[in-house]
Design a protein around this motif. Sequence first.
Motif, short mmCIF file in Angstrom:
data_model
loop_
_atom_site.label_atom_id
_atom_site.label_comp_id
_atom_site.label_asym_id
_atom_site.label_seq_id
_atom_site.Cartn_x
_atom_site.Cartn_y
_atom_site.Cartn_z
N LEU A 59 0.83 -1.21 0.00
CA LEU A 59 0.00 0.00 0.00
C LEU A 59 0.86 1.26 0.00
O LEU A 59 0.53 2.25 -0.65
N LYS A 60 1.96 1.18 0.72
CA LYS A 60 2.82 2.35 0.85
C LYS A 60 3.77 2.50 -0.32
O LYS A 60 4.66 3.36 -0.29
N GLY A 61 3.61 1.66 -1.35
CA GLY A 61 4.37 1.89 -2.56
C GLY A 61 5.41 0.86 -2.92
O GLY A 61 6.05 0.96 -3.97
N ASP A 62 5.60 -0.18 -2.10
CA ASP A 62 6.61 -1.19 -2.41
C ASP A 62 6.01 -2.26 -3.33
O ASP A 62 5.33 -3.18 -2.88
N ASP A 63 6.29 -2.15 -4.63
CA ASP A 63 5.69 -3.06 -5.59
C ASP A 63 6.16 -4.50 -5.44
O ASP A 63 5.50 -5.43 -5.89
N GLU A 64 7.31 -4.67 -4.81
CA GLU A 64 7.88 -6.02 -4.65
C GLU A 64 7.25 -6.76 -3.47
O GLU A 64 7.52 -7.94 -3.27
N ALA A 65 6.46 -6.06 -2.67
CA ALA A 65 6.01 -6.66 -1.41
C ALA A 65 5.03 -7.81 -1.62
O ALA A 65 4.93 -8.71 -0.79
N LEU A 66 4.30 -7.80 -2.74
CA LEU A 66 3.31 -8.86 -2.98
C LEU A 66 3.67 -9.68 -4.22
O LEU A 66 4.21 -9.14 -5.18
N THR A 67 3.34 -10.96 -4.19
CA THR A 67 3.53 -11.81 -5.37
C THR A 67 2.36 -11.59 -6.33
O THR A 67 1.33 -11.00 -5.97
N GLU A 68 2.52 -12.13 -7.52
CA GLU A 68 1.42 -12.01 -8.49
C GLU A 68 0.16 -12.70 -7.98
O GLU A 68 -0.96 -12.20 -8.15
N GLN A 69 0.34 -13.87 -7.35
CA GLN A 69 -0.84 -14.58 -6.84
C GLN A 69 -1.56 -13.74 -5.79
O GLN A 69 -2.80 -13.66 -5.78
N GLU A 70 -0.80 -13.13 -4.91
CA GLU A 70 -1.41 -12.33 -3.84
C GLU A 70 -2.15 -11.12 -4.43
O GLU A 70 -3.27 -10.80 -4.00
N LEU A 71 -1.54 -10.50 -5.42
CA LEU A 71 -2.20 -9.37 -6.08
C LEU A 71 -3.47 -9.81 -6.80
O LEU A 71 -4.51 -9.12 -6.74
N ALA A 72 -3.39 -10.97 -7.44
CA ALA A 72 -4.59 -11.51 -8.11
C ALA A 72 -5.69 -11.76 -7.09
O ALA A 72 -6.87 -11.45 -7.32
N GLY A 73 -5.30 -12.31 -5.94
CA GLY A 73 -6.28 -12.57 -4.88
C GLY A 73 -6.92 -11.27 -4.39
O GLY A 73 -8.14 -11.20 -4.18
#
Lengths: 333, 333
Positions: free
Chosen positions: B183-197
Amino acid sequence: MKTLSGLLPLLAFFSAPVLADRVANEPIKPIQAVQVDDPEKVALGKKLFFEPRLSRSGFISCNSCHNLSRGGSDNLPTSIGHNWQQGPINSPTVLNSSLSMAQFWDGRAETLQEQAAGPIDNPLEMAFTHTLAVEVLRSIPAYLDLFEGVYNTRDINIDHVTDAIAVFEETLVTPNGRFDQWLKGDDEALTEQELAGYKTFKEIGCAACHYGEAVGGKDFHRMGIVNQYATENPSQGRYEVTGDESDRFSFKVPTLRNVELTYPYFHDGAVWTLEEATEIMAYLQLGRELPEQDIDNMVAFMKTLTGEQPQIQVPQLPPSQPGTPRPIPFEND
Amino acid sequence: MKTLSGLLPLLAFFSAPVLADRVANEPIKPIQAVQVDDPEKVALGKKLFFEPRLSRSGFISCNSCHNLSRGGSDNLPTSIGHNWQQGPINSPTVLNSSLSMAQFWDGRAETLQEQAAGPIDNPLEMAFTHTLAVEVLRSIPAYLDLFEGVYNTRDINIDHVTDAIAVFEETLVTPNGRFDQWLKGDDEALTEQELAGYKTFKEIGCAACHYGEAVGGKDFHRMGIVNQYATENPSQGRYEVTGDESDRFSFKVPTLRNVELTYPYFHDGAVWTLEEATEIMAYLQLGRELPEQDIDNMVAFMKTLTGEQPQIQVPQLPPSQPGTPRPIPFEND
Ligand code: HEC
Ligand code: HEC
Ligand code: HEC
Ligand code: HEC
Ligand SMILES: [Ca+2]
Ligand SMILES: [Ca+2]
């Protein structure tokens, strides 16, 4: 700077004799701080000590009955176990238990590791089985990683579990209490009353049984040598281990370290104050009726045996997984 | 040095839009770390949170059912209370509870302080009385000193006790979870699966109820809007507070922060896995039967809501005194 550090060896030279004298000549020895060789194993053992999933209900951990907020005891006459069953005997502290010759009031476990296997499958305590406890841990990848880091295997068994707990317990010592500061040469550490109490403690013979690092824990003795102890507790103490008639009603001399925190007293937990416990000890073990002043002094002395409590960070326990055996808090479910 | 610090405002300038965007536009807001204004009050509240002498038995503390080693919950369907009585409803986490609009499943307490008065004299929980709880604390000089330091009086009452507990609970937030880093801007913090979820979570409507800092805690909703929930638990939820027919079987939307740790799920604690809870939510609240992949993705997303757990040092509780009312663990004694 130069001058001060030049003085230090001189100071050490002058205070050394006091240190050597007291440490060598007094019946009570200072507690040594522990050297942690394997911090990962200690961290694992700590998690297991706080782990309610080692119990059938998922509610009771070692820390339930040996609360590290309360001198490593539960401060109840006898413990509350699985299903609120009443335990048979007072829960001793786990603090400094590594300094005892043996574990339990009757010494039936030789080592902390042997002891730790007991409560998990004791139906009055955690009421689980070793097999199920290990199955729970095996189902949680985070635990497997921790065991692998320490024991180089994911094929964990109950001996790994009890070994880690025992190594954690070995860190639960309480050094640097005021009495130990005095032993090491600090004359200011004790008040006159406390010193007077310690003098009486030695002179009338308490230190014959309560001595060494743990101020106890080194022998078994009959409870009530000169006069009899009246109790409703059925334990026959050491006799239950040896079958030897001379061991009847003989108990491990409990440590007096942190005794201020480990009320109520005696194996039946029947006595709530140190004053009363002292009066009883003097009368039963030594046949003496002491003036109140002597009792107050000895109580003041015993309170100086409270040491630095272990600094424990509340551990984080890894969550159960879909395959983890579930707790059984209530039998009707 | 000069060059680097010269660059910093520039970097801040470039990353600011992402931060502002996500924080402003996403339905979930990052948890703010707490500012501790009164560390002495927090320390006192912590002792009280771990204090078994607030219970009749001397065995049960807030931490028994809101275990800070276990996401602030007991991980049981319903709790074990005094005398091993079975509680009526699942114990919610105390983590981030200050971020909810109200306390309890049915919201019957407006504040944490009001809530904390409940368990102490609840016969199914700590089974004590406020009078006796205060009497215990008043009998212990070390507690009186602490209360005096915080409240300027030794004439303590139950409101001081619950205020200190509530202020301690306000510190139990869990910031900086991976989702908040994203949320605070770190694009690496989540995996693709997590973002899809997370995308599915928003698109199908979960975020209509689970939103804000706590990802829940802001509204009451009926459990089973499209399809009915089958449970043996008798609670009628919010209806029991308002008597309003439209509130029947309506519950506070629980926080999904640390939901990985707070199994089993729902007010009856009947569901053990996040996968199953997700499937049920989608079907009952939204009338959808989701493909397994979507469920797995959403579960992966929800696990990114596990934040930094509060770092708690096991508190040391001052010992009882000769005048302290004694615990009553068993009624036959
Ligand atoms: C339900 C209460 C309860 C639980 C749970 C419990 N204990 Fe104990 N513990 C006791 C009691 C009571 C005794 C004394 C028993 C005896 O001497 O026969 C004891 C004795 C001990 C002793 C011996 C201390 C001494 O000085 O003799 C150690 C060490 C110990 N427990 C560690 C543990 C560990 C480790 C666990 C968890 C694996 C544990 N306990 C779980 C109540 C409990
Ligand atoms: C002959 C050995 C012996 C002598 C002498 C003796 N004790 Fe003890 N002490 C014991 C034993 C054994 C116990 C445990 C008895 C039991 O619990 O049934 C005990 C228990 C205690 C306890 C309770 C500790 C606890 O945690 O439950 C205190 C306090 C104590 N002794 C102090 C003293 C004092 C003070 C004196 C001198 C007045 C003294 N003792 C003399 C053997 C002795
Ligand atoms: C015996 C178990 C037990 C004990 C002890 C206990 N709680 Fe709870 N707690 C629960 C249960 C169950 C609920 C939910 C009750 C309901 O919603 O009707 C709850 C609810 C709460 C909530 C509301 C959380 C939310 O999101 O609605 C807070 C905060 C809380 N407890 C704090 C405490 C504090 C502080 C203490 C000690 C003073 C305490 N609890 C003691 C079981 C317990
Ligand atoms: C209309 C409101 C609403 C919607 C939409 C909704 N929820 Fe919920 N959610 C709730 C309520 C209310 C509860 C508590 C119900 C109960 O315990 O009886 C809950 C409980 C949960 C729980 C269990 C939390 C716990 O700690 O017990 C999870 C997980 C969950 N929701 C996830 C989701 C997901 C994923 C979605 C979308 C598929 C979703 N919810 C959609 C209102 C909603
Ligand atoms: Ca005791
Ligand atoms: Ca839950």
